[in-house]
Design a protein around this motif. Structure first.
Motif, PDB file in Angstrom:
ATOM      1  N   THR A  57     -12.453  -2.993   5.582  1.00 12.92           N
ATOM      2  CA  THR A  57     -13.041  -2.393   4.379  1.00 12.92           C
ATOM      3  C   THR A  57     -12.341  -2.926   3.136  1.00 12.92           C
ATOM      4  OG1 THR A  57     -11.544  -0.512   4.533  1.00 12.92           O
ATOM      5  CG2 THR A  57     -13.697  -0.302   5.572  1.00 12.92           C
ATOM      6  N   PHE A  60      -8.476   0.806   1.634  1.00 11.77           N
ATOM      7  CA  PHE A  60      -7.709   1.024   2.850  1.00 11.77           C
ATOM      8  C   PHE A  60      -7.383   2.490   2.963  1.00 11.77           C
ATOM      9  CE2 PHE A  60      -3.456   1.128   4.961  1.00 11.77           C
ATOM     10  CZ  PHE A  60      -3.939   0.886   6.220  1.00 11.77           C
ATOM     11  N   LYS A  61      -8.010   3.149   3.919  1.00 15.69           N
ATOM     12  CA  LYS A  61      -7.781   4.572   4.080  1.00 15.69           C
ATOM     13  C   LYS A  61      -7.564   4.877   5.543  1.00 15.69           C
ATOM     14  CE  LYS A  61     -11.118   5.426   0.387  1.00 15.69           C
ATOM     15  NZ  LYS A  61     -12.395   6.088   0.041  1.00 15.69           N
ATOM     16  N   THR A  62      -6.498   5.560   5.822  1.00 14.17           N
ATOM     17  CA  THR A  62      -6.267   6.047   7.178  1.00 14.17           C
ATOM     18  C   THR A  62      -6.734   7.490   7.250  1.00 14.17           C
ATOM     19  OG1 THR A  62      -4.406   4.565   7.528  1.00 14.17           O
ATOM     20  CG2 THR A  62      -4.551   6.484   8.957  1.00 14.17           C
ATOM     21  N   ILE A  63      -7.612   7.769   8.184  1.00 15.70           N
ATOM     22  CA  ILE A  63      -8.148   9.114   8.365  1.00 15.70           C
ATOM     23  C   ILE A  63      -7.440   9.759   9.549  1.00 15.70           C
ATOM     24  CG2 ILE A  63     -10.216  10.483   8.741  1.00 15.70           C
ATOM     25  CD1 ILE A  63     -10.194   8.888   6.141  1.00 15.70           C
ATOM     26  N   PHE A  64      -6.975  10.989   9.331  1.00 18.27           N
ATOM     27  CA  PHE A  64      -6.242  11.713  10.356  1.00 18.27           C
ATOM     28  C   PHE A  64      -7.093  12.822  10.962  1.00 18.27           C
ATOM     29  CE2 PHE A  64      -1.825  10.266  10.149  1.00 18.27           C
ATOM     30  CZ  PHE A  64      -1.847   9.502   8.998  1.00 18.27           C
ATOM     31  N   LEU A  73      -6.208  12.581   2.397  1.00 15.87           N
ATOM     32  CA  LEU A  73      -5.746  11.574   1.463  1.00 15.87           C
ATOM     33  C   LEU A  73      -6.092  11.992   0.043  1.00 15.87           C
ATOM     34  CD1 LEU A  73      -4.506   8.719   1.179  1.00 15.87           C
ATOM     35  CD2 LEU A  73      -6.827   7.811   1.353  1.00 15.87           C
ATOM     36  N   PHE A  77      -4.518  -2.233  18.076  1.00 14.89           N
ATOM     37  CA  PHE A  77      -5.256  -3.104  17.158  1.00 14.89           C
ATOM     38  C   PHE A  77      -6.296  -3.913  17.923  1.00 14.89           C
ATOM     39  CE2 PHE A  77      -3.048  -1.733  13.736  1.00 14.89           C
ATOM     40  CZ  PHE A  77      -1.710  -2.092  13.655  1.00 14.89           C
ATOM     41  N   SER A  78      -5.905  -4.483  19.044  1.00  9.30           N
ATOM     42  CA  SER A  78      -6.813  -5.315  19.839  1.00  9.30           C
ATOM     43  C   SER A  78      -6.140  -5.597  21.173  1.00  9.30           C
ATOM     44  CB  SER A  78      -7.139  -6.621  19.119  1.00  9.30           C
ATOM     45  OG  SER A  78      -5.964  -7.402  18.963  1.00  9.30           O
ATOM     46  N   PRO A 138      -9.827  -1.926   9.195  1.00 15.61           N
ATOM     47  CA  PRO A 138      -9.147  -3.068   8.585  1.00 15.61           C
ATOM     48  C   PRO A 138     -10.047  -3.965   7.763  1.00 15.61           C
ATOM     49  CG  PRO A 138      -9.481  -3.436  10.921  1.00 15.61           C
ATOM     50  CD  PRO A 138      -9.875  -2.012  10.653  1.00 15.61           C
ATOM     51  N   ASN A 173      -8.533   0.230  13.757  1.00  9.76           N
ATOM     52  CA  ASN A 173      -7.158   0.334  14.235  1.00  9.76           C
ATOM     53  C   ASN A 173      -6.923   1.806  14.559  1.00  9.76           C
ATOM     54  OD1 ASN A 173      -6.695  -2.385  13.645  1.00  9.76           O
ATOM     55  ND2 ASN A 173      -6.020  -1.907  11.572  1.00  9.76           N
ATOM     56  N   ASN A 195      -7.958   3.660  10.998  1.00  7.23           N
ATOM     57  CA  ASN A 195      -8.327   3.009   9.756  1.00  7.23           C
ATOM     58  C   ASN A 195      -9.195   1.798  10.053  1.00  7.23           C
ATOM     59  OD1 ASN A 195      -6.615   0.684  10.134  1.00  7.23           O
ATOM     60  ND2 ASN A 195      -4.909   1.876   9.338  1.00  7.23           N
ATOM     61  N   TYR A 253      -0.729  12.134   0.758  1.00 10.20           N
ATOM     62  CA  TYR A 253      -1.515  13.041   1.593  1.00 10.20           C
ATOM     63  C   TYR A 253      -1.042  14.464   1.340  1.00 10.20           C
ATOM     64  CZ  TYR A 253      -2.936   9.060   4.535  1.00 10.20           C
ATOM     65  OH  TYR A 253      -3.443   7.876   5.009  1.00 10.20           O
ATOM     66  N   PHE A 284      -4.228   4.981  15.971  1.00  6.73           N
ATOM     67  CA  PHE A 284      -2.824   5.380  15.974  1.00  6.73           C
ATOM     68  C   PHE A 284      -2.674   6.786  16.545  1.00  6.73           C
ATOM     69  CE2 PHE A 284      -1.782   2.017  12.924  1.00  6.73           C
ATOM     70  CZ  PHE A 284      -2.971   1.866  12.252  1.00  6.73           C
ATOM     71  N   ALA A 324      -3.410  -4.171   4.055  1.00  3.52           N
ATOM     72  CA  ALA A 324      -4.442  -3.924   5.061  1.00  3.52           C
ATOM     73  C   ALA A 324      -4.965  -5.227   5.645  1.00  3.52           C
ATOM     74  CB  ALA A 324      -5.598  -3.148   4.443  1.00  3.52           C
ATOM     75  N   TYR A 367       0.829  -1.197   0.000  1.00  3.66           N
ATOM     76  CA  TYR A 367       0.000   0.000   0.000  1.00  3.66           C
ATOM     77  C   TYR A 367       0.866   1.250   0.000  1.00  3.66           C
ATOM     78  CZ  TYR A 367      -4.278  -2.590   0.960  1.00  3.66           C
ATOM     79  OH  TYR A 367      -5.355  -3.418   0.863  1.00  3.66           O
ATOM     80  N   TYR A 417       0.377   9.594  15.840  1.00  5.66           N
ATOM     81  CA  TYR A 417       1.617   9.938  15.156  1.00  5.66           C
ATOM     82  C   TYR A 417       2.122  11.260  15.729  1.00  5.66           C
ATOM     83  CZ  TYR A 417       0.709   6.491  11.484  1.00  5.66           C
ATOM     84  OH  TYR A 417       0.495   5.330  10.776  1.00  5.66           O
ATOM     85  N   LYS A 429       0.146   2.485  18.735  1.00  7.06           N
ATOM     86  CA  LYS A 429      -0.979   1.975  17.946  1.00  7.06           C
ATOM     87  C   LYS A 429      -1.780   0.988  18.775  1.00  7.06           C
ATOM     88  CE  LYS A 429       2.020  -1.590  15.998  1.00  7.06           C
ATOM     89  NZ  LYS A 429       2.717  -2.083  14.797  1.00  7.06           N
TER      90      LYS A 429
END
Lengths: 115, 115
Positions: free
Chosen positions: B98, B101-105, A45, B51-52, B96, B32, B94, A35, B34, A97, A31, B36, B49
């Motif tokens: 979908t 794969f898009k990470t939204i900030f 994005l 995840f679980s 996982p 997920n 993001n 951005y 994060f 992903a 991936y 940064y 991060k």
């Protein structure tokens, strides 16, 4: 350990000019992302790619184009630069992903000014 | 659409003060999460991060974050900040499961630590 490498670091464009922002990664990530970062707006994005030959639009794709001919490279093209494209651009990459390691690794950024 | 809200855009603290930066996201499914960090003039780097598993996540440089699913929150904390923590902090999410794969900030929080 190069990671994600972007070039150039700085660029000034005149309205209507075109340019390509280069991005390459050596981590064999599937991936890749582009951005843009505007003050107070976080990161938006532009485009992303899930593998060579596959690209898709993000939140703000207008005025940009991308290609992904190899796993390593993901260039971003501005065809007709506009002042609204003045921003800092970040390229990033991540593992698939479908794994749990979905954190993104970022390049150093390109500061673009359109005048 | 998925969104991420960071409550404070600017925070000023003295050294040794405690830090808590708020982050809320809008998606109710599996995510997920994060944090940064972007030090002045540098690219974004992963701080921690989730995840679980254990909802209290420890990251680098003494930072930790707590995932509270019922509140859709993932707040960042540090018991005692240092001048070197001066940076901009971004919360991100993001999805996982979908197809893309898009990470939204989030918009980011600028932290300034006074020596």
């Amino acid at each position: 350990n190069a990671g994600v490498t972007q070039t150039p670091k700085f660029r000034i464009l005149k309205i209507g000019q075109s340019m390509t922002l280069q991005c390459t990664q050596d981590m064999n990530h599937n991936y890749m992302y582009w951005y843009r970062q505007d003050p107070g707006m976080g990161l938006k994005l532009i485009y992303y790619s899930v593998g060579a030959g596959i690209t898709d639009k993000g939140e703000v794709p207008n005025g940009y184009n991308v290609s992904r001919s190899t796993t390593e490279d993901f260039p971003l093209r501005l065809e007709l630069a506009a002042p609204s494209q003045t921003s800092v651009y970040f390229c990033a990459s991540s593992y698939s992903a479908q794994t749990m390691n979905t954190e993104a690794f970022f390049g150093q950024g390109t500061r673009l000014t359109v005048v | 659409a998925q969104s991420v809200s960071q409550h404070n855009h600017h925070v000023i603290l003295s050294e040794a003060a405690s830090l808590e930066l708020g982050c809320n996201y809008s998606y109710g499914g599996t995510v997920n999460l994060f944090w940064y960090v972007q030090y002045p003039g540098q690219h974004l780097q992963l701080l921690l991060k989730y995840f679980s598993g254990d909802p209290l996540v420890k990251g680098i440089k003494g930072f930790e974050a707590e995932f509270i699913k019922s509140k859709f929150s993932f707040n960042l904390r540090k018991p005692s900040v240092q001048w070197s923590d001066t940076a901009e902090y971004f919360c991100a999410v993001n999805e996982p499961n979908t197809g893309g794969f898009k990470t939204i900030f989030g918009a980011g929080t600028r932290l300034f630590v006074k020596a």
